[in-house]
Design an enzyme around this catalytic site. Sequence first.
Site, PDB file in Angstrom:
ATOM      1  N   LYS A  66      48.734  48.628  56.431  1.00 50.47           N
ATOM      2  CA  LYS A  66      49.708  49.699  56.706  1.00 50.47           C
ATOM      3  C   LYS A  66      49.039  51.041  57.026  1.00 50.47           C
ATOM      4  O   LYS A  66      49.524  51.788  57.874  1.00 50.47           O
ATOM      5  CB  LYS A  66      50.674  49.863  55.526  1.00 50.47           C
ATOM      6  CG  LYS A  66      51.640  48.690  55.394  1.00 50.47           C
ATOM      7  CD  LYS A  66      52.632  48.905  54.271  1.00 50.47           C
ATOM      8  CE  LYS A  66      53.440  47.649  54.034  1.00 50.47           C
ATOM      9  NZ  LYS A  66      54.450  47.796  52.992  1.00 50.47           N
ATOM     10  N   ASP A 101      59.958  51.332  54.359  1.00 54.93           N
ATOM     11  CA  ASP A 101      59.943  50.879  52.961  1.00 54.93           C
ATOM     12  C   ASP A 101      60.785  51.793  52.066  1.00 54.93           C
ATOM     13  O   ASP A 101      61.536  51.322  51.209  1.00 54.93           O
ATOM     14  CB  ASP A 101      58.505  50.837  52.414  1.00 54.93           C
ATOM     15  CG  ASP A 101      57.756  49.580  52.852  1.00 54.93           C
ATOM     16  OD1 ASP A 101      58.416  48.581  53.203  1.00 54.93           O
ATOM     17  OD2 ASP A 101      56.510  49.606  52.844  1.00 54.93           O
ATOM     18  N   GLY A 128      49.416  53.116  45.148  1.00 53.35           N
ATOM     19  CA  GLY A 128      48.884  52.479  46.347  1.00 53.35           C
ATOM     20  C   GLY A 128      49.855  52.630  47.509  1.00 53.35           C
ATOM     21  O   GLY A 128      50.745  53.493  47.495  1.00 53.35           O
TER      22      GLY A 128
HETATM   23  P1  NAP Z   1      47.902  48.430  46.725  1.00 53.24           P
HETATM   24  O1  NAP Z   1      47.811  49.519  47.747  1.00 53.24           O
HETATM   25  O2  NAP Z   1      46.805  47.437  46.588  1.00 53.24           O
HETATM   26  O3  NAP Z   1      48.091  49.195  45.296  1.00 53.24           O
HETATM   27  C1  NAP Z   1      48.175  48.457  44.112  1.00 53.24           C
HETATM   28  C2  NAP Z   1      48.608  49.373  42.970  1.00 53.24           C
HETATM   29  O4  NAP Z   1      48.820  48.557  41.818  1.00 53.24           O
HETATM   30  C3  NAP Z   1      47.574  50.433  42.581  1.00 53.24           C
HETATM   31  O5  NAP Z   1      48.248  51.609  42.192  1.00 53.24           O
HETATM   32  C4  NAP Z   1      46.861  49.772  41.382  1.00 53.24           C
HETATM   33  O6  NAP Z   1      46.309  50.694  40.469  1.00 53.24           O
HETATM   34  C5  NAP Z   1      48.033  49.082  40.727  1.00 53.24           C
HETATM   35  N1  NAP Z   1      47.653  47.936  39.874  1.00 53.24           N
HETATM   36  C6  NAP Z   1      47.127  46.743  40.265  1.00 53.24           C
HETATM   37  N2  NAP Z   1      46.957  45.934  39.201  1.00 53.24           N
HETATM   38  C7  NAP Z   1      47.385  46.623  38.108  1.00 53.24           C
HETATM   39  C8  NAP Z   1      47.467  46.320  36.711  1.00 53.24           C
HETATM   40  N3  NAP Z   1      47.076  45.123  36.233  1.00 53.24           N
HETATM   41  N4  NAP Z   1      47.978  47.251  35.877  1.00 53.24           N
HETATM   42  C9  NAP Z   1      48.389  48.455  36.353  1.00 53.24           C
HETATM   43  N5  NAP Z   1      48.331  48.805  37.676  1.00 53.24           N
HETATM   44  C10 NAP Z   1      47.836  47.893  38.534  1.00 53.24           C
HETATM   45  O7  NAP Z   1      49.228  47.563  46.913  1.00 53.24           O
HETATM   46  P2  NAP Z   1      50.633  48.091  47.510  1.00 53.24           P
HETATM   47  O8  NAP Z   1      50.634  47.998  48.985  1.00 53.24           O
HETATM   48  O9  NAP Z   1      50.906  49.405  46.893  1.00 53.24           O
HETATM   49  O10 NAP Z   1      51.672  46.961  46.985  1.00 53.24           O
HETATM   50  C11 NAP Z   1      52.074  46.888  45.630  1.00 53.24           C
HETATM   51  C12 NAP Z   1      53.125  45.794  45.483  1.00 53.24           C
HETATM   52  O11 NAP Z   1      54.359  46.163  46.117  1.00 53.24           O
HETATM   53  C13 NAP Z   1      52.700  44.473  46.121  1.00 53.24           C
HETATM   54  O12 NAP Z   1      52.914  43.461  45.170  1.00 53.24           O
HETATM   55  C14 NAP Z   1      53.631  44.308  47.306  1.00 53.24           C
HETATM   56  O13 NAP Z   1      53.918  42.948  47.567  1.00 53.24           O
HETATM   57  C15 NAP Z   1      54.877  45.057  46.849  1.00 53.24           C
HETATM   58  N6  NAP Z   1      55.712  45.566  47.978  1.00 53.24           N
HETATM   59  C16 NAP Z   1      56.995  45.095  48.104  1.00 53.24           C
HETATM   60  C17 NAP Z   1      57.798  45.548  49.138  1.00 53.24           C
HETATM   61  C18 NAP Z   1      59.220  45.043  49.280  1.00 53.24           C
HETATM   62  O14 NAP Z   1      59.798  45.168  50.368  1.00 53.24           O
HETATM   63  N7  NAP Z   1      59.814  44.500  48.227  1.00 53.24           N
HETATM   64  C19 NAP Z   1      57.305  46.496  50.054  1.00 53.24           C
HETATM   65  C20 NAP Z   1      55.999  46.974  49.882  1.00 53.24           C
HETATM   66  C21 NAP Z   1      55.208  46.480  48.843  1.00 53.24           C
HETATM   67  P3  NAP Z   1      44.810  51.289  40.726  1.00 53.24           P
HETATM   68  O15 NAP Z   1      44.994  52.411  41.704  1.00 53.24           O
HETATM   69  O16 NAP Z   1      44.392  51.765  39.391  1.00 53.24           O
HETATM   70  O17 NAP Z   1      43.981  50.171  41.254  1.00 53.24           O
END
Ligand code: NAP
Length: 265
Positions: A66, A101, A128
């Site tokens: 993205k 989103d 993230g």
């Molecule tokens: P990303 O950029 O990789 O960011 C991941 C985030 O999760 C970071 O803030 C990370 O913290 C945190 N994290 C990971 N493991 C953790 C844990 N065990 N405990 C606490 N925090 C943790 O991923 P993203 O793009 O933001 O996506 C996040 C989720 O949203 C994904 O599962 C995705 O599938 C979902 N999503 C859904 C939709 C929808 O339409 N429903 C749309 C977009 C995204 P750190 O910074 O400390 O690493």
Amino acid sequence: MIERYAVIGHPVAHSKSPLIHAEFARATGQDIEYRRIEAPLDGFRQAADAFRAAGGKGLNVTLPFKQEAFRYCGEASARARDAEAVNTLAFGQPVFGDNTDGVGLVRDLSRNLHFDLKSARTLVLGAGGAAQGVIGALREAGVAQLVIANRTVEKARTLAARFPGTRGCGYAELGDEAFGLIVNATSASLVDAAPPLPASAFGRAALAYDMVYGRDTPFLAAARAAGARSSDGFGMLVEQAAESFFVWRGVRPDTVPVLRKLRGG
Ligand code: NAP
């Protein structure tokens, strides 16, 4: 003539977007084809260029591309600039980038879950791409207060600093503060973990929303144990897709029957 669209990501095999867009196309009588493209981690630009050169009209962009899609487009919408991330590309001249989103989340909360955002003290977990994409829309929806908590505290503070009136912190700093809306925008649920949130964070009549969909998660289970309502992110997925469909086709599909059908109801 059939016009071609796709979702690009890595991995992308699990994506439900082709099913959702096929339903939208059928319901609105639009002649489109929509498929999945799995690009190599270092191959987003090449794959997007190739799809476009072959006549593709637009792409949905998912993890981890993205931010790269934001840099790829020639013109970005205000909400994409807010998010510094793009989940929708429309191949005109120039290539237009948008981020649906945030509006997808807000529509699911307000229309499908009937949640009143205006009075909500709101906590977003994670800093993230997913969190980045929804902060602007939540603020615009008029939430009463917005706090961003993240495991890596500095990322929460940096993200909050871009949005006046929001606060970034670590989980330990939340103390016994209670919220009306808690959005889990972390990927913790994908590995069956929950962010370290105190039970006191779930206020009376709170709604806990996990962006991950299609499974019950430790975060949602903890919310219910604390007496909160819970929802997965499937509605957000369908609503953001509907907004992408509108960006491309100028037609806004009705999401309710699609949500019902794809949830198996
Ligand atoms: P990303 O950029 O990789 O960011 C991941 C985030 O999760 C970071 O803030 C990370 O913290 C945190 N994290 C990971 N493991 C953790 C844990 N065990 N405990 C606490 N925090 C943790 O991923 P993203 O793009 O933001 O996506 C996040 C989720 O949203 C994904 O599962 C995705 O599938 C979902 N999503 C859904 C939709 C929808 O339409 N429903 C749309 C977009 C995204 P750190 O910074 O400390 O690493």
